[in-house]
Design a protein around this motif. Structure first.
Motif, mmCIF file in Angstrom:
data_model
loop_
_atom_site.group_PDB
_atom_site.id
_atom_site.type_symbol
_atom_site.label_atom_id
_atom_site.label_comp_id
_atom_site.label_asym_id
_atom_site.label_seq_id
_atom_site.Cartn_x
_atom_site.Cartn_y
_atom_site.Cartn_z
ATOM 1 N N ASN A 138 0.820 -1.208 0.000
ATOM 2 C CA ASN A 138 0.000 0.000 0.000
ATOM 3 C C ASN A 138 0.856 1.261 0.000
ATOM 4 O O ASN A 138 0.515 2.261 -0.638
ATOM 5 N N ALA A 139 1.975 1.225 0.724
ATOM 6 C CA ALA A 139 2.872 2.382 0.734
ATOM 7 C C ALA A 139 3.487 2.607 -0.639
ATOM 8 O O ALA A 139 3.628 3.749 -1.105
ATOM 9 N N LEU A 140 3.862 1.517 -1.320
ATOM 10 C CA LEU A 140 4.467 1.646 -2.644
ATOM 11 C C LEU A 140 3.449 2.115 -3.681
ATOM 12 O O LEU A 140 3.796 2.850 -4.610
ATOM 13 N N VAL A 141 2.184 1.714 -3.523
ATOM 14 C CA VAL A 141 1.128 2.234 -4.408
ATOM 15 C C VAL A 141 0.945 3.731 -4.162
ATOM 16 O O VAL A 141 0.777 4.523 -5.100
ATOM 17 N N ALA A 261 8.361 9.199 2.537
ATOM 18 C CA ALA A 261 7.570 8.366 3.444
ATOM 19 C C ALA A 261 7.151 7.065 2.769
ATOM 20 O O ALA A 261 7.161 5.996 3.393
ATOM 21 N N GLY A 262 6.791 7.133 1.492
ATOM 22 C CA GLY A 262 6.402 5.930 0.765
ATOM 23 C C GLY A 262 7.540 4.932 0.654
ATOM 24 O O GLY A 262 7.350 3.728 0.820
ATOM 25 N N SER A 269 9.455 -1.309 5.879
ATOM 26 C CA SER A 269 8.383 -1.630 6.823
ATOM 27 C C SER A 269 8.415 -3.086 7.254
ATOM 28 O O SER A 269 8.760 -3.982 6.507
ATOM 29 N N ARG A 270 8.031 -3.307 8.503
ATOM 30 C CA ARG A 270 7.762 -4.643 9.013
ATOM 31 C C ARG A 270 6.280 -4.698 9.343
ATOM 32 O O ARG A 270 5.490 -4.051 8.657
ATOM 33 N N LYS A 271 5.877 -5.449 10.319
ATOM 34 C CA LYS A 271 4.450 -5.558 10.641
ATOM 35 C C LYS A 271 4.019 -4.363 11.475
ATOM 36 O O LYS A 271 4.002 -4.425 12.698
ATOM 37 N N THR A 321 -1.977 4.833 3.727
ATOM 38 C CA THR A 321 -1.485 3.460 3.846
ATOM 39 C C THR A 321 -2.183 2.735 4.998
ATOM 40 O O THR A 321 -2.626 1.586 4.866
ATOM 41 N N GLY A 322 -2.305 3.408 6.139
ATOM 42 C CA GLY A 322 -2.989 2.803 7.278
ATOM 43 C C GLY A 322 -4.451 2.538 6.998
ATOM 44 O O GLY A 322 -4.998 1.485 7.380
ATOM 45 N N THR A 323 -5.112 3.480 6.325
ATOM 46 C CA THR A 323 -6.536 3.328 6.010
ATOM 47 C C THR A 323 -6.789 2.140 5.089
ATOM 48 O O THR A 323 -7.657 1.294 5.345
#
Length: 407
Positions: A138-141, A261-262, A269-271, A321-323
């Motif tokens: 999601n972050a990469l998108v 940030a992306g 990122s991990r979990k 990303t969180g959403t």
């Protein structure tokens, strides 16, 4: 060691397709409002173009959700890309104010097709990358959108200045067809239907307790974003005493923070807990907004605001990303299309309310007051996330409708 979505070949192809398509989108996103302004000479006409982008996501949401649920997958995405290319063709005939209905028609059609493509794509990501790589994916998108803004945004303005709308339309058509080809070459598993077709589940998604929190956050944050779209230009011109070039500069540099940030979330990122991302993203957005809106009392130095607007690009991608990750965790595969269609509709409603509220500045309402409200809404959305978004979302099996075959 972090597990990233880029380890998955199918995701890499889907990511590249999105980047190509998004760059074309940003060429047009910058160019069309300028074209409408030229044709009408009216800021109201330009505002109408922005509002028209939001209407299909609200009015057609149940229909879009059913189409995604019934046909969602690689072929739907390919078909939508091809239709997006075809539906741009009428823009070749836009030359005068009499052609404005064509422009508005294309804007509405593209918004409708985007309302199909984005939920289908977001619903497929968990199938492609698995739950352990969802935050990364999601972050990469989200990174895609900001790379596209950094590349396509300035290029759209330059190309419109040196050429004609037709040149931009031709490039955008090529980007959609290139995206369609890449998606077609991507092996994407289709969900098992087991003799039943999922219903849209749209209203169920809106009412689901485990989704209610993230949808409420999206509504409040959408109002804040709509206010920002209207008030940002006024802030730069009136309070910073800036120029049109300053408006473009400060709007553009936000992509730098978003890209940083992306990359951080996507590669390192991990979990990460989705609720933490939503809460921190909204809180940081609100805090930075309030600092920026109140800082002119101390300084209007351009370098200070360039730095701050770079920083404010980061919380946005953290929040999104969180959403998105929360919705993916909280819904089963068959119901994700409906959940993301509901998310898009709620966001569109929020932005529409914000755009209309921003117009109050023309009725004598203080610009400073509206700016404070805009920043405060992000703080409210952070508190809402902390209180209503579950730390570990419970999967919601949105309803299915059985379809009997034969007699």
């Amino acid at each position: 060691m972090a597990r990233t979505a880029f380890e998955v070949g199918a995701f890499r192809r889907l990511w590249a397709a999105g980047l190509i398509s998004d760059c074309g989108d940003w060429l047009l996103l910058v160019a069309l409002p300028l074209v409408v302004l030229r044709l009408t000479g009216s800021a109201l006409g330009t505002a109408a173009a922005y509002l028209l982008e939001l209407v299909p996501m609200v009015v057609l949401a149940p229909v879009l959700a059913r189409v995604v649920a019934r046909f969602g997958g690689r072929y739907l995405m390919v078909g939508v890309n091809v239709l997006q290319a075809v539906c741009l063709v009428p823009l070749f005939a836009v030359h005068t104010a009499r052609d404005l209905p064509l422009t508005y028609g294309v804007i509405a059609t593209q918004a409708t097709l985007t309302g199909l493509f984005e939920p289908a794509k977001n619903a497929l990501l968990p199938t492609l990358v698995g739950p352990e790589r969802l935050v990364s994916a999601n972050a990469l998108v989200g990174l895609n959108l900001n790379l596209a803004r950094l590349i396509g945004g300035p290029l759209g303005g330059v190309m419109l200045a040196i050429g004609h709308l037709s040149l931009i339309v031709a490039i955008d058509i090529a980007s959609y067809l290139g995206s369609a080809l890449l998606v077609l070459l991507t092996r994407i598993p289709r969900p098992e239907r087991n003799g039943a077709e999922p219903s849209s589940g749209f209203l169920t998604a809106l009412r689901a307790p485990s989704l209610r929190g993230v949808l409420t956050v999206t509504l409040v944050a959408g109002i804040a974003q709509g206010l920002f779209l209207v008030l940002f230009v006024l802030f730069v011109i009136r309070q910073l005493h800036g120029s049109d070039a300053d408006v473009g500069l400060l709007r553009g540099v936000q992509a730098i923070g978003s890209i940083a940030a992306g990359l951080g979330l996507g590669i390192l990122s991990r979990k990460l807990n989705p609720r933490t991302l939503v809460t921190l993203g909204a809180a940081a957005f609100g805090a930075l907004s309030l600092i920026i809106w109140n800082l002119p009392q101390l300084s209007t130095a351009r370098t200070v605001y360039v730095a701050l607007f770079i920083l404010i690009g980061a919380p946005g991608i953290v929040l999104v990303t969180g959403t998105v990750t929360t919705l993916q965790h909280a819904t089963q595969e068959a119901g994700r299309g409906a959940a993301f269609t509901a998310l898009g509709a709620v966001n569109a409603i929020g932005q529409g309310v914000g755009l209309l509220a921003g117009g109050l500045v023309d009725t004598g309402v203080s610009l400073s007051l509206l700016l404070e409200i805009q920043g405060g809404l992000y703080v409210i959305s952070a508190v809402t996330a902390l209180c209503l978004v579950p730390a570990r979302p419970t999967t919601v099996p949105l309803p299915k409708v059985s379809v009997e075959h034969g007699s």
